[in-house]
Design a protein around this motif. Structure first.
Motif, PDB file in Angstrom:
ATOM      1  N   SER A 162       0.845  -1.195   0.000  1.00 49.62           N
ATOM      2  CA  SER A 162       0.000   0.000   0.000  1.00 49.62           C
ATOM      3  C   SER A 162       0.883   1.249   0.000  1.00 49.62           C
ATOM      4  O   SER A 162       2.076   1.189   0.325  1.00 49.62           O
ATOM      5  N   TRP A 208       0.694   3.730   2.050  1.00 47.65           N
ATOM      6  CA  TRP A 208       1.121   3.983   3.433  1.00 47.65           C
ATOM      7  C   TRP A 208       2.355   3.136   3.778  1.00 47.65           C
ATOM      8  O   TRP A 208       3.340   3.647   4.317  1.00 47.65           O
ATOM      9  N   ARG A 268      -3.818   6.690   0.468  1.00 46.13           N
ATOM     10  CA  ARG A 268      -2.847   6.017   1.341  1.00 46.13           C
ATOM     11  C   ARG A 268      -3.063   4.509   1.429  1.00 46.13           C
ATOM     12  O   ARG A 268      -2.121   3.764   1.712  1.00 46.13           O
ATOM     13  N   GLU A 269      -4.286   4.028   1.211  1.00 48.15           N
ATOM     14  CA  GLU A 269      -4.560   2.593   1.312  1.00 48.15           C
ATOM     15  C   GLU A 269      -4.502   1.897  -0.051  1.00 48.15           C
ATOM     16  O   GLU A 269      -4.660   0.685  -0.135  1.00 48.15           O
TER      17      GLU A 269
END
Length: 272
Positions: free
Chosen positions: A96, A98, A132-133
């Protein structure tokens, strides 16, 4: 200590015998916006790989913020210099966005709160918080590039080096990148950008390094970009604004503008 980077008589030859750097010497001031220019094969990327210890000097010296780069110091140097590769697929790999941005800080023995704060700040800075995901391989090229930049920013290096950061970006993506670089500069970061984009160099940089065949051809301010002889010698061209003004009879033998702002100032005089 005013110098962020000092390279002295650096020589580097690849295992196949290709000579990439031939006694090159450069210096970069702290807090500067420096552009590295040169034709393909000039040694730009090889030089950048020495600035954060991916390559170690075979001969010559590299100093980063006063610390000499060698086997014993390469880990410390890498924490001071963040490198953004031309192709983000060489740098973005986690499941991901993040996770990718957090990878560097996780290897710096930081607290969980500090890691989270750095990742949040970096993602907001490059306007990627909302994704972010997302899995990086589902992102556009420009979005991947921003994730790569965020990953470097999250490590909070004092020097940020970018190899052809505007390559393959559309005009909107280039504008976003320039805005990100402006934010970095306001934070006091030293920025080094390798590019073929002469117009970007003229508008953005305050220092210019021109290399050819693994050697330094010239180093100085952006006035170098208006030197037609030097640009031809480096297999480069004048900025677009300079080329336009160089055709006006009244500009023959005079220094021509290099940026849009300089051109506007000259035109305003004629209009008035």
């Amino acid at each position: 200590m005013n110098k962020a980077i000092e390279v002295l008589n650096l020589i580097y030859t690849y295992p196949d015998g290709t000579s990439a750097l031939n006694n090159i010497s450069i210096s970069v001031d702290r807090g500067s916006r420096t552009v590295l220019l040169g034709p393909n094969g000039a040694g730009k990327s090889t030089l950048l790989l020495h600035l954060n210890g991916i390559h170690l000097p075979q001969k010559g010296t590299v100093r980063v913020l006063g610390q000499e780069l060698k086997k014993e110091t390469e880990f410390e140097v890498r924490q001071k210099v963040g490198l953004v590769f031309q192709d983000p697929d060489d740098q973005v790999f986690a499941p991901s966005v993040w996770d990718d941005v957090a990878f560097g800080p996780l290897n710096m023995n930081l607290t969980r709160d500090e890691i989270e704060n750095r990742v949040v700040d970096a993602l907001h800075t490059v306007t990627m918080w909302g994704l972010r995901e997302k899995a990086p391989h589902h992102l556009s090229f420009g979005q991947k590039k921003r994730v790569a930049i965020a990953g470097v920013l999250a490590m909070d290096p004092e020097v940020i080096v970018l190899d052809e950061p505007t390559a393959y970006l559309d005009p909107g993506g280039q504008e976003v990148l320039i805005s990100i670089l402006a934010d970095f500069h306001q934070r006091g970061k030293t920025l080094i950008l390798a590019t073929h984009d002469i117009d970007l160099a003229a508008e953005w940089a305050d220092s210019v390094i021109i290399v050819k065949e693994g050697q330094t051809l010239a180093q100085g301010g952006t006035e170098l970009l208006g030197n037609a002889y030097l640009m031809r010698e480096a297999n480069l061209r004048l900025p677009t604004v300079s080329r336009i003004f160089s055709h006006f009879p009244g500009c023959q033998g005079r220094e021509v503008p290099r940026t849009v702002k300089e051109a506007v100032e000259i035109l305003e005089k004629f209009i008035k």
